[in-house]
Write a protein that holds these residues in place. Structure first.
Motif, short mmCIF file in Angstrom:
data_model
loop_
_atom_site.label_atom_id
_atom_site.label_comp_id
_atom_site.label_asym_id
_atom_site.label_seq_id
_atom_site.Cartn_x
_atom_site.Cartn_y
_atom_site.Cartn_z
N PHE A 2 -0.09 -3.22 -2.49
CA PHE A 2 -1.33 -2.67 -1.70
C PHE A 2 -1.01 -1.09 -1.47
O PHE A 2 -2.07 -0.20 -1.53
CB PHE A 2 -1.63 -3.17 -0.40
CG PHE A 2 -2.77 -2.76 0.21
CD1 PHE A 2 -3.96 -3.12 -0.21
CD2 PHE A 2 -2.69 -1.74 1.52
CE1 PHE A 2 -5.31 -2.54 0.48
CE2 PHE A 2 -3.95 -1.45 1.94
CZ PHE A 2 -4.88 -1.84 1.58
N ALA A 3 0.23 -0.92 -1.02
CA ALA A 3 0.55 0.50 -0.76
C ALA A 3 0.56 1.42 -2.00
O ALA A 3 0.00 2.43 -1.91
CB ALA A 3 1.78 0.74 -0.31
N LYS A 4 0.68 0.73 -3.28
CA LYS A 4 0.59 1.58 -4.46
C LYS A 4 -0.98 2.03 -4.81
O LYS A 4 -1.31 3.17 -5.06
CB LYS A 4 1.00 0.65 -5.60
CG LYS A 4 0.58 1.10 -7.05
CD LYS A 4 1.52 0.65 -8.18
CE LYS A 4 1.00 -0.70 -8.39
NZ LYS A 4 1.52 -1.11 -9.82
N ALA A 5 -1.66 1.08 -4.19
CA ALA A 5 -3.07 1.38 -4.68
C ALA A 5 -3.56 2.28 -3.46
O ALA A 5 -4.55 3.19 -3.96
CB ALA A 5 -3.99 -0.01 -4.68
N ILE A 6 -3.18 2.42 -2.42
CA ILE A 6 -3.95 3.57 -1.51
C ILE A 6 -3.03 4.70 -1.43
O ILE A 6 -3.48 5.67 -0.48
CB ILE A 6 -4.03 2.83 -0.20
CG1 ILE A 6 -2.65 2.43 0.43
CG2 ILE A 6 -4.97 1.56 0.08
CD1 ILE A 6 -2.52 2.22 2.02
N ALA A 7 -2.06 4.91 -2.09
CA ALA A 7 -1.17 5.91 -1.99
C ALA A 7 -2.06 7.19 -2.14
O ALA A 7 -1.34 8.43 -1.51
CB ALA A 7 0.08 5.97 -3.22
N LYS A 8 -2.78 7.42 -2.88
CA LYS A 8 -3.54 8.85 -3.46
C LYS A 8 -4.89 8.72 -3.25
O LYS A 8 -5.61 8.87 -4.07
CB LYS A 8 -3.21 9.23 -4.56
CG LYS A 8 -1.60 9.74 -4.81
CD LYS A 8 -1.90 11.36 -4.80
CE LYS A 8 -0.61 12.05 -4.75
NZ LYS A 8 0.12 12.17 -5.89
N ASN A 9 -5.64 8.43 -2.06
CA ASN A 9 -6.94 8.50 -1.66
C ASN A 9 -7.86 8.18 -2.63
O ASN A 9 -8.50 8.90 -3.36
CB ASN A 9 -7.32 10.01 -1.23
CG ASN A 9 -7.04 10.18 0.16
OD1 ASN A 9 -6.95 9.38 0.95
ND2 ASN A 9 -6.70 11.31 0.33
N PRO A 10 -7.92 6.70 -3.14
CA PRO A 10 -8.65 6.40 -4.25
C PRO A 10 -10.20 6.30 -4.03
O PRO A 10 -10.77 6.49 -2.75
CB PRO A 10 -8.24 4.86 -4.38
CG PRO A 10 -7.75 4.45 -2.78
CD PRO A 10 -7.42 5.98 -2.50
N ARG A 11 -11.12 6.49 -5.02
CA ARG A 11 -12.50 6.81 -4.85
C ARG A 11 -13.01 5.41 -4.93
O ARG A 11 -14.06 5.15 -4.34
CB ARG A 11 -13.15 7.76 -5.87
CG ARG A 11 -12.69 9.22 -6.12
CD ARG A 11 -13.36 9.72 -4.97
NE ARG A 11 -14.65 9.81 -4.93
CZ ARG A 11 -15.38 9.45 -3.54
NH1 ARG A 11 -14.86 9.39 -2.53
NH2 ARG A 11 -16.57 9.38 -3.79
N LEU A 12 -12.50 4.68 -5.52
CA LEU A 12 -12.82 3.27 -5.85
C LEU A 12 -11.58 2.24 -6.02
O LEU A 12 -10.70 2.41 -6.43
CB LEU A 12 -13.55 2.93 -7.22
CG LEU A 12 -14.13 1.35 -7.67
CD1 LEU A 12 -14.99 0.76 -6.86
CD2 LEU A 12 -14.58 1.67 -9.04
N LEU A 13 -11.75 1.35 -4.88
CA LEU A 13 -10.41 0.43 -4.73
C LEU A 13 -10.93 -1.03 -5.16
O LEU A 13 -11.95 -1.42 -4.63
CB LEU A 13 -10.05 0.55 -3.20
CG LEU A 13 -8.87 -0.13 -2.55
CD1 LEU A 13 -7.85 0.55 -3.31
CD2 LEU A 13 -8.62 0.21 -1.31
N LEU A 14 -10.01 -1.39 -6.08
CA LEU A 14 -10.53 -2.79 -6.71
C LEU A 14 -9.21 -3.80 -6.19
O LEU A 14 -8.33 -3.56 -6.42
CB LEU A 14 -10.24 -2.75 -8.20
CG LEU A 14 -11.41 -1.71 -9.12
CD1 LEU A 14 -10.99 -1.76 -10.42
CD2 LEU A 14 -12.64 -2.01 -8.58
N LEU A 15 -9.99 -4.57 -5.34
CA LEU A 15 -8.72 -5.47 -4.83
C LEU A 15 -8.82 -6.95 -5.15
O LEU A 15 -10.10 -7.63 -4.62
CB LEU A 15 -9.00 -5.56 -3.08
CG LEU A 15 -8.94 -4.11 -2.49
CD1 LEU A 15 -9.39 -3.93 -1.04
CD2 LEU A 15 -7.53 -3.38 -2.54
#
Ligand SMILES: Nc1ncnc2c1ncn2[C@@H]1O[C@H](COP(=O)(O)OP(=O)(O)OP(=O)(O)O)[C@@H](O)[C@H]1O
Ligand SMILES: [Mg+2]
Lengths: 319, 503
Positions: free
Chosen positions: B408-421
């Motif tokens: 999860f940390a990897k996905a949010i590390a750089k202010n995403p525009r679209l988050l696929l979870l």
């Protein structure tokens, strides 16, 4: 505790080997002359092993390095015999390494052939090509420019630091430079860290938006260039080129990386650990030769030591 | 013959750090004993010790008062213990039947050749015991969905030879983390039956609701130490949470404060692909869209569309007013971030450190900037409440829930525009779940759009602005879940199931 024992066991092994030869060859082994000699003897294996580390970081490997080394020597020698200057010969050989490496990378990364199969195939392709363009003969004598073969014979005089009449060979220096470059690539550059990621989990790396195919091709290209450099060093050293002279390099290089991998925390290849592997193989070879141990027995011993080191490490990991 | 098992003085430390310090546990026949604790509390470590797969520093085990030794997996098997470990470890190349009967004497003809027919029969009957008849035992296990793989693993723990003594202990380490509610219910039926047969059961889960429902006793661990053992009847969910964390806990779902933006961020128009049919939606900035349905009916594929992993055969897919990314490289470059479904096979490089795992998609430039990375990683570790010794701890040394937090940390590390979870909180403890929900909420209120799939229905209801209901890859409805009960949501999955079966 045990993890550290395992990690440093291989280093300890190297030290024991040095101590053993120092005791058994008191007058000849631990001398500046012999050590410089060893460094020159192992420099070609070292270059191949260092650049082999680059692909092994990704869990790939390259069986074609030996025949690539032969091919590159032949390419240079053929260009020399056609009257081209040294830089063209050297450039042509390096280009052969680059193209061959990229071809390996293409087969593995783009077509998706297992590295074992792909590079086994190119091993024979490169070797066949070397025979083809050299007509199967050794190219030597006048055909090899003095400037080219002189490189391997000269070095930086060490008189200033009190070693009268000794030189630090250019071949050794080349090995050190390649070591430094590979270390920077693998440990300092994002390129190398992405290669480690590929080795860790290629699918996770791809899903993280990493250009896996391109990186793998790049890594194989570097290994190819490394093999070509080693081929040139060899040709310079013996002032000749023949289509089989690199043949012994591949197995020893892979063995050196495996020896080094026993030192990784997670059993991963590290180029400085590969150096330890190269030193173990090189020093054993030098010492056993001086002790007049038969060359067949030497081979058996070296094989046994590689297996023993990797086996101890595998057993140690199981706890 | 049912027997009481006592495990005493369990101790284990890794490189000086204690993972378990002097924990004791008694398991009585015919009782389901819950083992709970935060991520990294030592639950799986305890299980690995009694399974004989990790050597204990100290441990004494008695069966009805008589000491037994557990030095290897073989010892534990011989003692009549069966395990379903936390991490899926099926053999993907083997068939389902072979996986189920792995380690069993097996069906052979003349002791040499595999008797495929007998093998299939045995495997089928093991699955039938779980109430499952829709898994073909001849297919490769690797091709199954995660939930089905878990069921296969459970079935394999249930197999036993005719005439052999019934196992005395079953241990489940987060078996429902990968299961849908329906599948979980089937598992609970099986547990009930095992319990009636007189087996002792040790059950680990972060879903406290099911613990309250199926367990008789509970043991709470905190930081490797025993906190309390008590009958479930004498405690409550809140009390357990308090004992797990040692503090008052923020729980539930952080409410939306800012309203959703006005700009469409991504849109699917009549999308059809190998597994999807007629998908239509528009997602605005800051909006959270859930995708839900019975297990493996296209949720993962919808997420993967926007990562460029799933090819649309028809229809149009847009992201930020242009065509959607065609591959993961473009996707991450354009600010799409992904938490894949299976952390071990798709999310993590297990032999590398936390830092390299979280920052891999975000390396920029030629050279690594170690100091900045360490700082960044430390910040992320605090954000997701990661329990690790440092930014470079190797990921396989982390507990299961902590590994999930790394993904999860990897996905949010750089202010995403679209988050696929995809199942973002699988295996994460209650406290850390709330932190993750808060992070998702925070990102969405900052304008990041989110598409999430989850088998945790309260999570979908609590977090999503809208939920797209799927059945077998076909879009059935888009609903607004506010105020819904999980049962209502579940009903919509079946609702469609029925209508679609009408001629
Ligand atoms: N091989 C290992 N090396 C070092 N530390 C380890 C290793 N395995 C586990 N640990 C540590 O032991 C502690 C307990 O881990 P364990 O897996 O038992 O947690 P858990 O209670 O099962 O958590 P979760 O709910 O996340 O599954 C953690 O802090 C973990 O980092
Ligand atoms: Mg666990």
């Amino acid at each position: 505790m045990t993890a550290h024992m395992r990690q440093f066991g291989t280093l300890l092994g190297l030290i024991l080997i040095i101590v053993f030869f120092t005791v058994n060859l008191p007058d000849t082994f631990l001398t500046a002359r012999n050590l410089i000699n060893v460094s020159q003897q192992i420099s070609m294996l070292a270059v191949v092993a260092f650049t082999m580390t680059i692909v092994m970081v990704m869990n790939d490997f390259d069986l074609s390095v030996g025949s690539m080394a032969s091919l590159s020597g032949i390419v240079a020698a053929v260009l020399f015999s056609m009257g081209y200057p040294i830089w063209v010969g050297v450039g042509g050989a390096l280009l052969a390494g680059l193209v061959g490496g990229l071809f390996n990378g293409f087969l593995v990364a783009v077509i998706g052939i297992l590295p074992f199969v792909a590079t086994l195939g190119t091993l024979t392709i490169f070797s066949g090509t070397a025979f083809l363009i050299s007509d199967g003969r050794t190219i030597f004598g006048r055909d090899i420019p003095a400037g080219f073969s002189g490189f391997a014979r000269s070095g930086i005089p060490l008189d200033t630091i009190g070693l009268e009449g000794l030189k630090l060979p250019y071949l050794t220096i080349t090995g050190v430079i390649v070591l430094l470059l590979v270390w920077i690539i693998l440990e300092q550059m994002n390129f190398g860290r992405r290669l480690y990621a590929i080795g860790g989990n290629i699918e996770a790396t791809r899903l993280s938006g990493i250009k896996v195919k391109r990186l793998r091709m790049g890594a194989f290209a570097l290994t190819g260039i490394g093999a070509a450099i080693a081929g040139l060093m060899y040709a310079s050293r013996v002032a000749s080129a023949n289509p089989t002279q690199g043949a012994g390099l591949m197995l020893d290089a892979i063995a050196a990386v495996f020896l080094g991998m026993t030192m990784g925390k997670e059993g991963e290849p590290r180029v400085l650990a590969t150096l330890v592997g190269v030193l173990i193989l090189g020093i054993l070879d030098n010492g056993l030769t001086q002790m007049k141990v038969d060359s067949y027995i030497r081979e058996i011993l070296i094989g046994a030591i590689v297996i023993a080191a990797v086996a101890t490490s595998a057993l140690g990991r199981r706890r | 013959m049912p027997s009481t098992l006592s495990f005493n003085g369990l101790r284990k430390s890794y490189g000086g750090a204690p993972a378990l310090s002097d924990v004791s546990l008694t398991l009585a026949p015919g009782r389901v004993h819950a083992l709970v604790g935060e991520n990294g509390a030592g639950k799986s470590t305890l299980i690995k010790l009694i399974a004989g797969v990790v050597p204990a520093d100290t441990m004494t085990v008695t069966k009805d008062g008589a000491p037994i030794t557990l030095n290897s997996a073989g010892d534990a098997l011989a003692a009549g213990f069966r395990f379903i470990h936390q991490e899926l470890n099926i053999v993907p190349q083997l068939s389902v039947a072979e996986n189920i009967l792995l380690g069993q004497p097996g069906a052979t003809r003349y002791g040499l050749f595999v008797d495929w027919k007998a093998l299939s029969q045995k495997a089928n009957s093991a699955l039938a015991e779980l109430g499952i008849d829709d898994i073909d035992v001849r297919v490769h296990a690797g091709g199954l969905g995660v939930g089905d793989q878990m069921l296969v693993k459970i079935a394999s723990a249930l197999v036993r030879d005719e005439g052999a003594e019934a196992p005395g202990l079953y241990v489940f380490d987060e078996p429902t983390a990968a299961l849908s509610d329906t599948e979980s219910e089937k598992l609970f039926d099986v547990i009930e039956r095992l319990k009636k047969d007189g087996a002792a059961i040790l059950y680990v889960s972060h879903r406290l609701g099911e613990i309250m429902q199926i367990c008789d006793d509970v043991t709470v661990l905190r930081n490797g130490a025993h906190v309390i053992t008590t009958p479930i009847a004498d405690t409550s969910r809140d009390e357990i949470v308090h004992q797990m964390t040692g503090r008052e806990l923020m729980d539930g779902y952080p409410p939306r404060i800012q309203s959703i933006g006005a700009n469409p961020v991504c849109a699917a128009k009549n999308i059809s692909s190998a597994k999807l049919d007629q998908i239509n939606f528009t997602l605005r900035d800051g909006e959270i869209l859930g995708v839900a349905g019975l297990s493996d009916c296209g949720q993962t594929e919808i997420l993967r569309l926007f990562l460029g992993l799933e090819r649309a055969l028809a229809g149009s897919l847009t992201f930020n007013t242009s065509a959607a990314p065609r591959n993961p490289v473009q996707a991450w470059q354009r600010g799409v971030a992904y938490v894949p479904r299976e952390r071990r096979s798709e999310g993590l490089m297990m032999t590398l450190g936390v830092r390299q795992n979280t920052l891999l998609p975000h390396y920029r430039g030629l050279f690594a900037n170690r100091r900045a990375e360490i700082e960044k990683t430390r910040g992320l570790e605090t954000d997701v409440k990661l329990k690790a010794v440092g930014p470079d701890q190797v990921v396989h040394e982390l507990s299961g829930g902590n590994q999930q937090k790394v993904v999860f940390a990897k996905a949010i590390a750089k202010n995403p525009r679209l988050l696929l979870l995809d199942e973002p909180t699988r295996g994460v403890d209650v406290g850390a779940k709330f932190e993750i929900y808060s992070l998702i909420r925070h990102l969405s209120e900052g304008g990041c759009s989110v598409i999430m799939s989850s088998s945790d229905l309260p999570e979908l209801i609590g977090m999503c602005d809208r939920i797209l209901i799927l059945h077998a890859g076909r879009q059935y409805d888009i609903i607004e879940p506010q105020g819904m009960q999980p049962g209502d949501l579940l009903a919509t999955f079946y609702d469609h199931h029925k209508t679609s079966e009408l001629p």
